[in-house]
Design a protein around this motif. Structure first.
Motif, PDB file in Angstrom:
ATOM      1  N   MET A 345       1.014  -1.318   0.414  1.00  0.00           N
ATOM      2  CA  MET A 345       0.259  -0.228  -0.123  1.00  0.00           C
ATOM      3  C   MET A 345       0.673   1.492   0.082  1.00  0.00           C
ATOM      4  O   MET A 345       0.222   2.476  -0.194  1.00  0.00           O
ATOM      5  N   VAL A 346       2.264   1.244  -0.392  1.00  0.00           N
ATOM      6  CA  VAL A 346       3.426   2.593  -0.204  1.00  0.00           C
ATOM      7  C   VAL A 346       2.783   2.151  -1.654  1.00  0.00           C
ATOM      8  O   VAL A 346       4.300   1.313  -2.368  1.00  0.00           O
ATOM      9  N   ALA A 347       2.778   3.102  -2.582  1.00  0.00           N
ATOM     10  CA  ALA A 347       2.366   3.078  -4.069  1.00  0.00           C
ATOM     11  C   ALA A 347       4.025   3.606  -4.612  1.00  0.00           C
ATOM     12  O   ALA A 347       4.571   3.026  -5.305  1.00  0.00           O
ATOM     13  N   GLY A 348       5.350   4.091  -3.623  1.00  0.00           N
ATOM     14  CA  GLY A 348       6.068   4.848  -3.698  1.00  0.00           C
ATOM     15  C   GLY A 348       6.487   5.403  -3.332  1.00  0.00           C
ATOM     16  O   GLY A 348       6.279   6.570  -2.181  1.00  0.00           O
ATOM     17  N   PHE A 349       7.978   6.469  -4.097  1.00  0.00           N
ATOM     18  CA  PHE A 349       8.575   7.440  -2.776  1.00  0.00           C
ATOM     19  C   PHE A 349       8.380   8.121  -4.143  1.00  0.00           C
ATOM     20  O   PHE A 349       9.581   8.464  -4.620  1.00  0.00           O
ATOM     21  N   ASP A 350       8.499   9.661  -3.005  1.00  0.00           N
ATOM     22  CA  ASP A 350       9.256  10.633  -4.161  1.00  0.00           C
ATOM     23  C   ASP A 350      10.013  11.362  -3.652  1.00  0.00           C
ATOM     24  O   ASP A 350       9.780  11.956  -2.249  1.00  0.00           O
ATOM     25  N   LEU A 351      11.173  11.935  -4.585  1.00  0.00           N
ATOM     26  CA  LEU A 351      12.714  11.898  -3.126  1.00  0.00           C
ATOM     27  C   LEU A 351      12.916  13.119  -3.003  1.00  0.00           C
ATOM     28  O   LEU A 351      13.352  13.258  -1.654  1.00  0.00           O
ATOM     29  N   LEU A 352      11.800  13.749  -3.374  1.00  0.00           N
ATOM     30  CA  LEU A 352      12.215  15.946  -3.695  1.00  0.00           C
ATOM     31  C   LEU A 352      11.213  16.482  -3.855  1.00  0.00           C
ATOM     32  O   LEU A 352      11.392  16.488  -5.006  1.00  0.00           O
ATOM     33  N   ASN A 353      10.137  16.862  -2.620  1.00  0.00           N
ATOM     34  CA  ASN A 353       9.938  18.283  -2.981  1.00  0.00           C
ATOM     35  C   ASN A 353       9.965  19.150  -4.295  1.00  0.00           C
ATOM     36  O   ASN A 353      10.573  20.053  -3.492  1.00  0.00           O
ATOM     37  N   GLU A 354       9.443  19.604  -4.626  1.00  0.00           N
ATOM     38  CA  GLU A 354       9.910  21.009  -5.888  1.00  0.00           C
ATOM     39  C   GLU A 354      11.337  20.830  -5.183  1.00  0.00           C
ATOM     40  O   GLU A 354      11.782  22.550  -4.946  1.00  0.00           O
ATOM     41  N   PRO A 355      12.205  20.815  -5.655  1.00  0.00           N
ATOM     42  CA  PRO A 355      13.822  20.924  -5.804  1.00  0.00           C
ATOM     43  C   PRO A 355      13.954  22.873  -6.288  1.00  0.00           C
ATOM     44  O   PRO A 355      13.453  23.254  -7.432  1.00  0.00           O
ATOM     45  N   GLY A 356      14.578  23.455  -5.168  1.00  0.00           N
ATOM     46  CA  GLY A 356      15.532  24.780  -5.773  1.00  0.00           C
ATOM     47  C   GLY A 356      16.160  24.553  -6.374  1.00  0.00           C
ATOM     48  O   GLY A 356      16.977  23.438  -7.337  1.00  0.00           O
ATOM     49  N   PHE A 357      16.707  26.019  -7.781  1.00  0.00           N
ATOM     50  CA  PHE A 357      17.528  26.106  -8.920  1.00  0.00           C
ATOM     51  C   PHE A 357      18.951  26.245  -8.521  1.00  0.00           C
ATOM     52  O   PHE A 357      19.790  26.376  -8.690  1.00  0.00           O
ATOM     53  N   GLY A 358      19.154  26.442  -7.179  1.00  0.00           N
ATOM     54  CA  GLY A 358      20.882  26.997  -6.317  1.00  0.00           C
ATOM     55  C   GLY A 358      21.354  28.039  -7.622  1.00  0.00           C
ATOM     56  O   GLY A 358      20.067  29.054  -7.738  1.00  0.00           O
ATOM     57  N   GLU A 359      22.381  27.917  -7.473  1.00  0.00           N
ATOM     58  CA  GLU A 359      23.428  28.648  -8.329  1.00  0.00           C
ATOM     59  C   GLU A 359      23.621  28.824  -9.488  1.00  0.00           C
ATOM     60  O   GLU A 359      24.620  29.540  -9.573  1.00  0.00           O
ATOM     61  N   SER A 360      23.436  27.905  -9.938  1.00  0.00           N
ATOM     62  CA  SER A 360      23.707  27.282 -11.747  1.00  0.00           C
ATOM     63  C   SER A 360      22.334  27.189 -12.318  1.00  0.00           C
ATOM     64  O   SER A 360      21.285  27.578 -12.053  1.00  0.00           O
TER      65      SER A 360
END
Length: 614
Positions: A345-360
């Motif tokens: 019943m754990v459908a899956g893993f969302d690794l990181l919500n809305e990652p930022g863009f850093g300075e690159s």
């Protein structure tokens, strides 16, 4: 093939440009400028083709955005490969100077044309070979091989990604429709008298099931999960497990989402000096203190929480793995996944919500984000967890309606779902600035599915929602529902409950979300009934084979599908008290069961089938 075609177009433009430009700017620089201009011209051609393919302007300015991106890409390609053309010009010039007099001048100016053509040909050959080499083998084939291998050992009751569909182990297409739950998030609390989150109880899950929802995107915080580096907090992990258990009891899948907003929950220091145009900010949620490296950059926001020097610097250090913090989160995912590897019943893993863009530059962010995703997937699979991995593009997608995602081919794992947040015409910059939509609410599905196809992955929107005047909200929600049905997709609405002290709520008179709260009394208010009626419309939770069409309004629905093998996996949610009248073709063994909030219909299907409900 698109890369090869673009390079050939570049050569087509480069030959006459070299003749013209090299006459004024001789040598290597002339060849480089010619490639630069030719690249921009290729971008214009690509944009014109895109305008035709995408149907032109459809209530948005998407063709203008395509022009901007395509021309920028073309110029960048010319800039990065122009040195090859420059060297080719030098080599061709030297070769021409060694040719006997008159050998290349039978037609006036033939020597210059020959030199330019030779240079363009040489440059083109090198660039074409480089482009084909960079393109590499199609990742889709490897993904399908990995998917097939995983399917052989994955138990049938686990969900999986199969080409453009999420399916169960029996080949039934599964639509995951539900809501985000942020009640376990370690949010910054601005007012000590107002909690930042509302308690999560089993009653929440019972209520969601009563609206026909079958998935929760459960937002969790790295800061609460791993406050001490290398150690998962047993009490917090217990709360996550408890939520998964409640979901299982009520037939609701869980997507575990490593949530962050603004990287971490620290606010601006009281003595911060913000530059004009920026302002001090509250904290939000995300990483633990030990994984937050800002080098003293100011915690001052520009237009919102996601653009601050401190947040950008923290993401930059994460992407470039300073002090091993990127590896640390990947390893944390391995430990967390190990706790749920046996839970279907754990459908899956969302690794990181809305990652930022850093300075690159965005292309660098996409590359570094792909590195993190790849390492996290390896840790998850090494831990024995076979569930779906949900990958997101950067926060730009939520703010623009489109973005570059992680580099395709970053992993051979085929059990992936592409999960942007489809907020077009909602929280995007265009609406905030009063501009026409960059991407229309309807078109965003086409754009997102195109990107998902590049990963050979299904599409699932991890967040969406609309706010403002009631009439406007309902209008946009209705359009979203119709488009979602048209594309036969699932999603998770933002958000089930939002506390009065939640920094995203802004501390107003009510705590927003589907379940409203009176901030003056702390009591529950009437839910957002109109929105819930749209969310709880009829839909197939499971459909044999592949859905081919779907439309619904409340309990009224029409669906069609096709299955190569007979299956009794049809399951449809139908809201309301009145017993639905059903008819269709290719469907047998229909059973209707009264459940909380509506009806559950099950049945069997064979070949092409249809089902209508009234």
């Amino acid at each position: 093939m698109s890369v090869v075609g673009a390079v050939l177009l570049l050569l087509l433009f480069a030959v006459p440009l070299m003749r013209s430009i090299c006459a004024r700017v001789p040598g290597m620089l002339g060849g480089w400028i010619a490639a630069l201009v030719a690249g921009g011209a290729v971008g214009v051609i690509q944009a014109l083709i895109g305008m035709v393919v995408d149907g032109g302007f459809r209530g948005d300015i998407w063709p203008v955005m395509v022009l901007y991106v395509a021309v920028s890409d073309g110029i960048a390609f010319g800039a990065c490969t122009g040195w090859i053309a420059g060297f080719a010009v030098l080599a061709a010039g030297r070769f021409h100077n060694k040719v006997p007099a008159g050998a290349g001048t039978a037609r006036g100016g033939g020597g210059a044309r020959a030199a330019a053509a030779t240079a363009a040909g040489a440059a083109g050959a090198v660039v074409l070979l480089a482009a084909m080499n960079l393109t590499g083998p199609a990742p889709a084939a490897a993904s399908r091989d990995m998917e097939a291998a995983a399917a052989e050992v994955m138990p049938a009751d686990f969900l999986r990604a199969r080409d453009s569909r999420i399916t169960d182990g029996h080949g039934n297409q599964v639509l995951l429709r539900g809501a985000n739950v942020n009640q376990l998030v370690d949010l910054y609390q601005h007012d000590p008298a107002l909690p930042a989150v509302r308690p999560l109880t089993e009653a929440d899950y019972a209520a969601m099931a009563g609206y026909g929802l079958n998935v929760v995107r459960l937002n969790i915080s790295w800061s609460a999960l791993e406050p001490v580096r290398g150690e998962l907090d047993a009490a917090y992990l217990g709360r996550v497990k408890e939520a998964v258990t409640w979901g299982k009891k009520h037939g609701i899948h869980t997507v575990l989402d490593m949530h962050q907003d603004g990287w971490w929950n620290g606010p601006s220091p009281e003595d911060v000096q913000c530059r004009p145009g920026t302002e001090p900010m509250w904290g939000y949620d995300g990483a633990p203190e030990w994984a937050t490296i800002t080098d003293g950059a100011p915690r001052c926001q520009f237009t919102g929480r996601d653009i601050s020097p401190a947040g950008n610097r923290a993401f930059q250090h994460f992407f470039f793995n300073t002090d091993g913090i990127r590896d640390a989160l990947a390893q944390t995912w391995g430990k967390l996944a190990a706790e749920f590897r046996d839970e279907p019943m754990v459908a899956g893993f969302d690794l990181l919500n809305e990652p930022g863009f850093g300075e690159s530059a965005p292309v660098t962010t996409a590359f570094k984000l792909a590195e993190f995703y790849g390492s996290a997937i390896d840790e998850i699979r090494d831990a024995g967890a076979q569930q779906i991995v949900f990958i997101e593009p950067s926060i730009f997608w939520s703010g623009l309606g489109f973005d570059t995602g992680p580099v395709p081919g970053f992993t051979k794992d085929g059990n992936l779902v592409f999960s942007p947040h489809l907020y077009a015409e909602s929280i995007t910059m265009d609406r905030d600035l009063g501009l026409p939509p960059f991407v229309s609410l309807e078109r965003q599905f086409d754009v997102a599915q195109r990107v998902a196809a590049g990963y050979n992955a299904p599409l699932w929107s991890g967040e969406y929602g609309y706010w403002g005047e009631d009439a406007d909200v309902l209008s946009r929600m209705g359009r979203y529902a119709a488009a979602e049905d048209l594309h036969m997709l699932g999603s998770a609405y933002w958000v089930w409950k939002q506390a009065c002290g939640d920094p995203q709520n802004g501390i107003g008179p009510t705590g927003n979300g589907l379940m409203m709260e009176d901030c003056a009394t702390g009591d529950d208010m009437e839910p957002m009934t109109d929105v819930l009626e749209l969310l709880s419309r009829a839909y197939p939770k499971r459909a044999p084979g592949t859905l081919t069409s779907l439309s619904a309004a409340g309990p009224v629905f029409e669906l069609a599908g096709s299955t190569a093998e007979p299956s009794c996996g049809l399951e449809v949610w139908i809201p309301g008290k009145a017993r639905p009248a059903l008819d269709g073709t290719g469907v047998t063994g229909v059973k209707l069961s009264r459940v909380q909030g509506g009806w559950s219909m099950t049945g069997c299907a064979e070949g092409s089938y249809t089902l209508n409900g009234r």
